[in-house]
Enzyme design. Sequence first.
Site, mmCIF file in Angstrom:
data_model
loop_
_atom_site.group_PDB
_atom_site.id
_atom_site.type_symbol
_atom_site.label_atom_id
_atom_site.label_comp_id
_atom_site.label_asym_id
_atom_site.label_seq_id
_atom_site.Cartn_x
_atom_site.Cartn_y
_atom_site.Cartn_z
ATOM 1 N N GLU A 42 -1.332 5.081 13.885
ATOM 2 C CA GLU A 42 -1.056 6.293 13.117
ATOM 3 C C GLU A 42 -1.294 7.532 13.972
ATOM 4 O O GLU A 42 -0.510 8.492 13.923
ATOM 5 C CB GLU A 42 -1.905 6.348 11.846
ATOM 6 C CG GLU A 42 -1.562 7.533 10.962
ATOM 7 C CD GLU A 42 -2.164 7.469 9.570
ATOM 8 O OE1 GLU A 42 -1.749 8.288 8.723
ATOM 9 O OE2 GLU A 42 -3.052 6.625 9.324
ATOM 10 N N HIS B 107 -3.056 7.748 6.317
ATOM 11 C CA HIS B 107 -3.221 6.434 5.702
ATOM 12 C C HIS B 107 -4.602 5.890 6.041
ATOM 13 O O HIS B 107 -5.292 5.363 5.177
ATOM 14 C CB HIS B 107 -2.120 5.487 6.184
ATOM 15 C CG HIS B 107 -2.080 4.193 5.437
ATOM 16 N ND1 HIS B 107 -1.962 4.131 4.062
ATOM 17 C CD2 HIS B 107 -2.142 2.895 5.867
ATOM 18 C CE1 HIS B 107 -1.962 2.860 3.672
ATOM 19 N NE2 HIS B 107 -2.073 2.104 4.750
ATOM 20 N N PHE C 88 1.449 -3.092 4.587
ATOM 21 C CA PHE C 88 1.768 -4.410 5.114
ATOM 22 C C PHE C 88 3.265 -4.663 4.963
ATOM 23 O O PHE C 88 3.887 -4.260 3.969
ATOM 24 C CB PHE C 88 1.001 -5.499 4.357
ATOM 25 C CG PHE C 88 -0.412 -5.713 4.852
ATOM 26 C CD1 PHE C 88 -0.848 -5.208 6.060
ATOM 27 C CD2 PHE C 88 -1.315 -6.448 4.095
ATOM 28 C CE1 PHE C 88 -2.152 -5.420 6.506
ATOM 29 C CE2 PHE C 88 -2.614 -6.671 4.529
ATOM 30 C CZ PHE C 88 -3.027 -6.151 5.743
ATOM 31 N N LYS D 277 -9.771 7.715 2.187
ATOM 32 C CA LYS D 277 -10.169 6.321 1.916
ATOM 33 C C LYS D 277 -11.620 6.073 2.319
ATOM 34 O O LYS D 277 -12.270 5.167 1.795
ATOM 35 C CB LYS D 277 -9.255 5.340 2.657
ATOM 36 C CG LYS D 277 -7.859 5.192 2.074
ATOM 37 C CD LYS D 277 -7.065 4.129 2.842
ATOM 38 C CE LYS D 277 -5.662 3.958 2.283
ATOM 39 N NZ LYS D 277 -4.796 5.128 2.564
ATOM 40 N N HIS E 133 -9.863 1.644 -0.156
ATOM 41 C CA HIS E 133 -8.427 1.388 -0.081
ATOM 42 C C HIS E 133 -7.962 0.838 -1.429
ATOM 43 O O HIS E 133 -8.151 -0.341 -1.738
ATOM 44 C CB HIS E 133 -8.128 0.397 1.037
ATOM 45 C CG HIS E 133 -6.676 0.318 1.405
ATOM 46 N ND1 HIS E 133 -5.673 0.806 0.588
ATOM 47 C CD2 HIS E 133 -6.060 -0.183 2.491
ATOM 48 C CE1 HIS E 133 -4.508 0.608 1.162
ATOM 49 N NE2 HIS E 133 -4.710 0.011 2.334
ATOM 50 N N CYS F 127 0.796 -1.224 0.000
ATOM 51 C CA CYS F 127 0.000 0.000 0.000
ATOM 52 C C CYS F 127 0.831 1.277 0.000
ATOM 53 O O CYS F 127 0.281 2.377 0.003
ATOM 54 C CB CYS F 127 -0.952 -0.003 1.191
ATOM 55 S SG CYS F 127 -1.892 -1.544 1.332
#
Length: 402
Positions: free
Chosen positions: A303, A292, A388, A324, A329, A160
């Site tokens: 975050e 994010h 990830f 998002k 996403h 991502c």
Amino acid sequence: MVTGQGVVTPLGTGVEKFWSGLKSGSCGIREVQSFETDELYITIAGEVPDFDPRERELSKQLLMADKYSQYAGCAAREAVQQSGIETPISDEDAYRTACIIGSGVGGLTTLEFSYKMLFKENKRATHPLTLLKAIGSSASAHVSIEYGIKGPTFGVVSACSTATHSIGVVYQMIKSGLIDTGIAGAAEASLNWGATRAWQAMRVLSPDGLFPFSKTRNGTVLAEGSGILVLEEYEKAKARGAPILAELMGFGMTADAADMVNPSIEGASTAMKMALDEAELAPSDIDYINAHGTATAVNDVNETRAIKHVFGNAANNLSISSTKSMHGHTLGACGGIEAAASIKALEENFVPPTIGLAETDPECDLDYTPNVGKKRDINYVMSNSFAFGGLNAVLVFGPNPA
């Protein structure tokens, strides 16, 4: 300098349509239309609406490509046209122009179709272009062919964070003097039955929607699309009278080196600090962060903690949002799409909202611009991508320095 940008998103194709959707708090997450959802309990996604490659007048080569390459080609064309770069690129400039367009998974739908033909339909062979359509460097190769780019051309893969890393790589190439101009970003078109089955097995998808920082959040929502920027060295852009949308001032990248799925505070906060340091900005200089914000339980809390760690008391003055919540996403493409949102926020002094935020998680206690966007003075913006594998990438944008 950012002189062009282009997007393909679940809110529509083209930056203006996308930005209009963000400003109004529209949602591009809907019931899946492009594949059967039998045996799936996840039946929603952020699909790109009304994308016909022929109506988009894509080249003959792109018409034969995987959808992820088509999305990249469409977004790149918008960015290139806005930048005003003369195409095909002249022989003089061709080797000093880069095309770094990545993808988290490449042509996954092409592979699923091919495996279905072989193992379910018992066909003797797959389509002869299967390999070329599936590989993760196809989008960059197609776009380089479209415009005659002969400099560094390849795809970046970092889940991502892919688009953000791609943009950062081109930024570093320009700063080092290797190139003068680059097309950078990523594309993703991995919405299919098999991919959804794999993701839902991880228990990170929501059957209801994507609600970042919410007390009731229950997972992320898969989406597709592309986000592409044109970056140029300042003097070159200035000399040709290019439209300078923003200055890319800083880039930070780190790896957690800890866990494949549980993000660390240290990795994210260090990437943010590196981007600020390179931009020569103090935390208090940043007005808006495009987070994010995946709406997974761990990511949103971490975050938030990472932002507090870097910004200290200045965190209370930040406007933050996760777009998002509206476009889903988009995996490898999200950093490019969110960079475009960040640049438009800077341009219009407008903070897009985080929709679906009825009640904030007590551990997520910053200003996430709930449900309705707002006007405010914006001088510098930050865009976060945390993937990830603990792969972190952060961009900082500022206004035209002229």
